[in-house]
Scaffold this motif. Structure first.
Motif, PDB file in Angstrom:
ATOM      1  N   LEU A  13       0.813  -1.219   0.000  1.00 47.39           N
ATOM      2  CA  LEU A  13       0.000   0.000   0.000  1.00 47.39           C
ATOM      3  C   LEU A  13       0.846   1.269   0.000  1.00 47.39           C
ATOM      4  N   GLY A  14       2.159   1.112  -0.115  1.00 45.45           N
ATOM      5  CA  GLY A  14       3.027   2.278  -0.129  1.00 45.45           C
ATOM      6  C   GLY A  14       3.292   2.808   1.266  1.00 45.45           C
ATOM      7  N   LYS A  15       4.014   3.924   1.315  1.00 44.35           N
ATOM      8  CA  LYS A  15       4.384   4.508   2.603  1.00 44.35           C
ATOM      9  C   LYS A  15       3.187   5.149   3.281  1.00 44.35           C
ATOM     10  N   HIS A  16       3.250   5.145   4.614  1.00 39.82           N
ATOM     11  CA  HIS A  16       2.326   5.935   5.425  1.00 39.82           C
ATOM     12  C   HIS A  16       0.863   5.597   5.142  1.00 39.82           C
ATOM     13  N   VAL A  17       0.565   4.318   5.079  1.00 43.91           N
ATOM     14  CA  VAL A  17      -0.811   3.902   4.846  1.00 43.91           C
ATOM     15  C   VAL A  17      -1.685   4.315   6.035  1.00 43.91           C
ATOM     16  N   VAL A  18      -2.878   4.776   5.743  1.00 46.58           N
ATOM     17  CA  VAL A  18      -3.866   5.101   6.773  1.00 46.58           C
ATOM     18  C   VAL A  18      -5.036   4.131   6.629  1.00 46.58           C
ATOM     19  N   ILE A  19      -5.326   3.394   7.711  1.00 43.93           N
ATOM     20  CA  ILE A  19      -6.434   2.450   7.750  1.00 43.93           C
ATOM     21  C   ILE A  19      -7.503   3.061   8.648  1.00 43.93           C
ATOM     22  N   ALA A  20      -8.716   3.207   8.132  1.00 44.71           N
ATOM     23  CA  ALA A  20      -9.774   3.860   8.911  1.00 44.71           C
ATOM     24  C   ALA A  20     -11.076   3.092   8.776  1.00 44.71           C
ATOM     25  N   GLY A  21     -11.910   3.233   9.784  1.00 46.42           N
ATOM     26  CA  GLY A  21     -13.207   2.567   9.783  1.00 46.42           C
ATOM     27  C   GLY A  21     -13.656   2.335  11.210  1.00 46.42           C
ATOM     28  N   PRO A  22     -14.858   1.822  11.400  1.00 50.47           N
ATOM     29  CA  PRO A  22     -15.421   1.728  12.750  1.00 50.47           C
ATOM     30  C   PRO A  22     -14.850   0.578  13.559  1.00 50.47           C
ATOM     31  N   CYS A  23     -14.887   0.761  14.868  1.00 49.66           N
ATOM     32  CA  CYS A  23     -14.542  -0.352  15.757  1.00 49.66           C
ATOM     33  C   CYS A  23     -15.415  -1.548  15.411  1.00 49.66           C
ATOM     34  N   SER A  24     -16.732  -1.317  15.328  1.00 47.15           N
ATOM     35  CA  SER A  24     -17.681  -2.386  14.979  1.00 47.15           C
ATOM     36  C   SER A  24     -18.543  -1.944  13.803  1.00 47.15           C
ATOM     37  N   VAL A  25     -18.757  -2.862  12.876  1.00 46.25           N
ATOM     38  CA  VAL A  25     -19.730  -2.624  11.814  1.00 46.25           C
ATOM     39  C   VAL A  25     -21.115  -2.828  12.426  1.00 46.25           C
ATOM     40  N   GLU A  26     -21.948  -1.792  12.350  1.00 49.52           N
ATOM     41  CA  GLU A  26     -23.233  -1.816  13.061  1.00 49.52           C
ATOM     42  C   GLU A  26     -24.442  -1.865  12.114  1.00 49.52           C
ATOM     43  N   THR A  27     -24.460  -0.974  11.124  1.00 51.26           N
ATOM     44  CA  THR A  27     -25.585  -0.909  10.189  1.00 51.26           C
ATOM     45  C   THR A  27     -25.051  -0.615   8.797  1.00 51.26           C
ATOM     46  N   GLU A  28     -25.870  -0.920   7.799  1.00 50.81           N
ATOM     47  CA  GLU A  28     -25.475  -0.598   6.429  1.00 50.81           C
ATOM     48  C   GLU A  28     -25.372   0.908   6.236  1.00 50.81           C
ATOM     49  N   LYS A  29     -26.254   1.669   6.882  1.00 51.93           N
ATOM     50  CA  LYS A  29     -26.206   3.133   6.781  1.00 51.93           C
ATOM     51  C   LYS A  29     -24.899   3.689   7.362  1.00 51.93           C
ATOM     52  N   GLN A  30     -24.459   3.112   8.466  1.00 52.63           N
ATOM     53  CA  GLN A  30     -23.182   3.536   9.051  1.00 52.63           C
ATOM     54  C   GLN A  30     -22.052   3.418   8.033  1.00 52.63           C
ATOM     55  N   ILE A  31     -22.014   2.305   7.328  1.00 51.00           N
ATOM     56  CA  ILE A  31     -20.955   2.079   6.343  1.00 51.00           C
ATOM     57  C   ILE A  31     -21.125   3.023   5.147  1.00 51.00           C
ATOM     58  N   ASP A  32     -22.381   3.241   4.696  1.00 51.89           N
ATOM     59  CA  ASP A  32     -22.624   4.186   3.604  1.00 51.89           C
ATOM     60  C   ASP A  32     -22.175   5.592   3.982  1.00 51.89           C
ATOM     61  N   ASP A  33     -22.460   6.011   5.210  1.00 53.50           N
ATOM     62  CA  ASP A  33     -22.057   7.347   5.652  1.00 53.50           C
ATOM     63  C   ASP A  33     -20.536   7.505   5.642  1.00 53.50           C
ATOM     64  N   LEU A  34     -19.838   6.482   6.072  1.00 48.61           N
ATOM     65  CA  LEU A  34     -18.376   6.551   6.059  1.00 48.61           C
ATOM     66  C   LEU A  34     -17.840   6.579   4.627  1.00 48.61           C
ATOM     67  N   CYS A  35     -18.443   5.809   3.741  1.00 46.20           N
ATOM     68  CA  CYS A  35     -18.032   5.840   2.330  1.00 46.20           C
ATOM     69  C   CYS A  35     -18.222   7.242   1.748  1.00 46.20           C
ATOM     70  N   ASN A  36     -19.329   7.895   2.089  1.00 47.52           N
ATOM     71  CA  ASN A  36     -19.561   9.258   1.611  1.00 47.52           C
ATOM     72  C   ASN A  36     -18.466  10.206   2.098  1.00 47.52           C
ATOM     73  N   SER A  37     -18.000  10.009   3.327  1.00 53.99           N
ATOM     74  CA  SER A  37     -16.970  10.883   3.894  1.00 53.99           C
ATOM     75  C   SER A  37     -15.592  10.597   3.308  1.00 53.99           C
ATOM     76  N   PHE A  38     -15.329   9.331   2.969  1.00 54.51           N
ATOM     77  CA  PHE A  38     -13.989   8.936   2.515  1.00 54.51           C
ATOM     78  C   PHE A  38     -13.838   8.951   0.990  1.00 54.51           C
ATOM     79  N   GLU A  39     -14.914   9.205   0.264  1.00 52.24           N
ATOM     80  CA  GLU A  39     -14.935   8.962  -1.181  1.00 52.24           C
ATOM     81  C   GLU A  39     -13.847   9.710  -1.935  1.00 52.24           C
ATOM     82  N   HIS A  40     -13.522  10.928  -1.496  1.00 53.14           N
ATOM     83  CA  HIS A  40     -12.531  11.733  -2.225  1.00 53.14           C
ATOM     84  C   HIS A  40     -11.313  12.017  -1.354  1.00 53.14           C
ATOM     85  N   GLU A  41     -10.955  11.059  -0.510  1.00 56.93           N
ATOM     86  CA  GLU A  41      -9.811  11.220   0.392  1.00 56.93           C
ATOM     87  C   GLU A  41      -8.754  10.168   0.068  1.00 56.93           C
ATOM     88  N   PRO A  42      -7.768  10.523  -0.756  1.00 59.18           N
ATOM     89  CA  PRO A  42      -6.776   9.539  -1.182  1.00 59.18           C
ATOM     90  C   PRO A  42      -5.886   9.024  -0.056  1.00 59.18           C
TER      91      PRO A  42
END
Length: 367
Positions: A13-42
């Protein structure tokens, strides 16, 4: 002798990889909301999500299990980055592989048990998948290295370590004490391996995550795993240590990633000169310590002749107080001076005990 000698490690994954996401996967909406926030964050290079949650006590939320795995497949299609989950047994491995999970990680509670690690390793024999191994709960470097070796021995070549800190009931600052020296020792023992820092589990409080992450990068850690939730206060697990996406993206803008120099020919000349000066000073320090311990041996011989106890409380109290004062006057911290003096004192006690126990030592009548 460790078996980890491969040159083709890493998660790719190259240098300085950042891994992000929830402690626990809770709902499909939770995951959709995070995708919306991360969509344009390289800078977000991998998505993490807890599917199975090994909790200390029963009755707490222990994860949705396999039913949540299809939601992580949506993350892959939307963000075009790998997804990773924690596995603690062979059934977890089978479910994760069935749902095309890209990377697995082994948690701290599992790493501590070689039987569990070996069962997971055996279930991965012949499978080409990257595996990340968290440090065990207790500060045991051999267990950490051993878990990585077990993965390597079944053909897992893409390996990384996750530094998430160590349980310490007496530490009041961190949820899990970082013990940076153990992470650095792992790097010395296995120089080819990537180490990912988990500031969320080390800090236990979202307010500390940035400072811990920066310290990890200052040590040359290869990447970060940061727990992120759309609304942390409503999280079903570890709410106190999770950031919301806005906080995460602010953190990534404010921290400073550090380059690590691994080869002598890459070191700038002025830095090389300063290192040479440090080497020269270190030699003087070692010579002085050697002279001090030779005097300690004579003190031990004197105490043997006069039947004096090795430990002299008044003398130790005076040394501790006066040397700490001298050190702090020269810009050294009280904590550092105390730790240094205790280490020297412990070695002095051992040497004096050896003198007293040695029948061949000639007793001294004067110092």
């Amino acid at each position: 002798m460790n078996t980890l000698k491969m040159k083709d490690w890493g998660l790719g994954l190259g240098k300085h990889v950042v891994i992000a996401g929830p402690c626990s996967v809770e709902t499909e909406k939770q995951i959709d909301d995070l995708c919306n926030s991360f969509e344009h964050e390289p800078q977000i290079g991998m998505f993490r999500g807890g599917i199975w949650k090994p909790r200390t006590r029963p009755g707490n939320f222990e994860g949705l299990g396999e039913e949540a795995l299809p939601w992580l497949q949506k993350v892959k299609s939307r963000l075009h980055i790998p997804v990773c989950v924690e596995v603690a047994n062979t059934s977890h491995v089978e479910a994760a592989l069935k749902h095309d999970i890209d990377v697995l990680w082994i948690g701290a509670r599992t790493t501590v048990n070689p039987f569990s690690v070996q069962e997971i390793a055996d279930s991965l024999r012949g499978v080409d998948i990257p595996v990340m191994v968290k440090n065990p709960i207790n500060p045991d470097l051999a267990l950490w290295v051993g878990a990585l070796e077990r993965m390597h021995d079944v053909g897992i070549n893409k390996l990384a370590a996750i530094h998430r800190g160590f349980a310490d009931p007496y530490d009041k600052i961190y949820r899990n004490k970082p013990n940076w020296n153990l992470a650095m020792q792992l790097k010395l023992e296995l120089p080819e391996i990537e180490i990912i820092n988990d500031p969320s589990h080390i800090s236990g409080k979202w307010e500390m995550v940035q400072s811990v992450a920066q310290r990890a990068l200052n040590f040359g850690i290869d990447g970060l795993m940061i727990e992120t939730h759309p609304t942390p206060a409503e999280a079903w697990s570890d709410a106190r240590q999770q950031l919301n996406p806005e906080q995460l993206l602010t953190l990534l803008k404010e921290i400073s990633f550090r380059e690590r120099i691994d080869f002598e020919n890459q070191i700038p000349e002025n830095l090389k000169e300063m290192r040479n000066s440090i080497d020269h000073i270190d030699q003087k320090l070692i010579d002085l310590l050697s002279d001090r311990f030779h005097l300690i041996d004579k003190v031990g011989a004197y105490k043997k002749a006069h039947e004096l106890s090795v430990y002299q409380g008044g003398r130790w109290k005076d040394v501790l107080e006066s040397r700490i004062k001298l050190g702090t006057e020269k810009d050294m911290s009280e904590k550092f001076m105390k730790n240094l003096l205790i280490a020297i004192h412990d070695e002095s006690i051992k040497r004096q005990e050896k003198q007293i126990a040695n029948k061949d030592v000639e007793p001294l009548t004067i110092i």
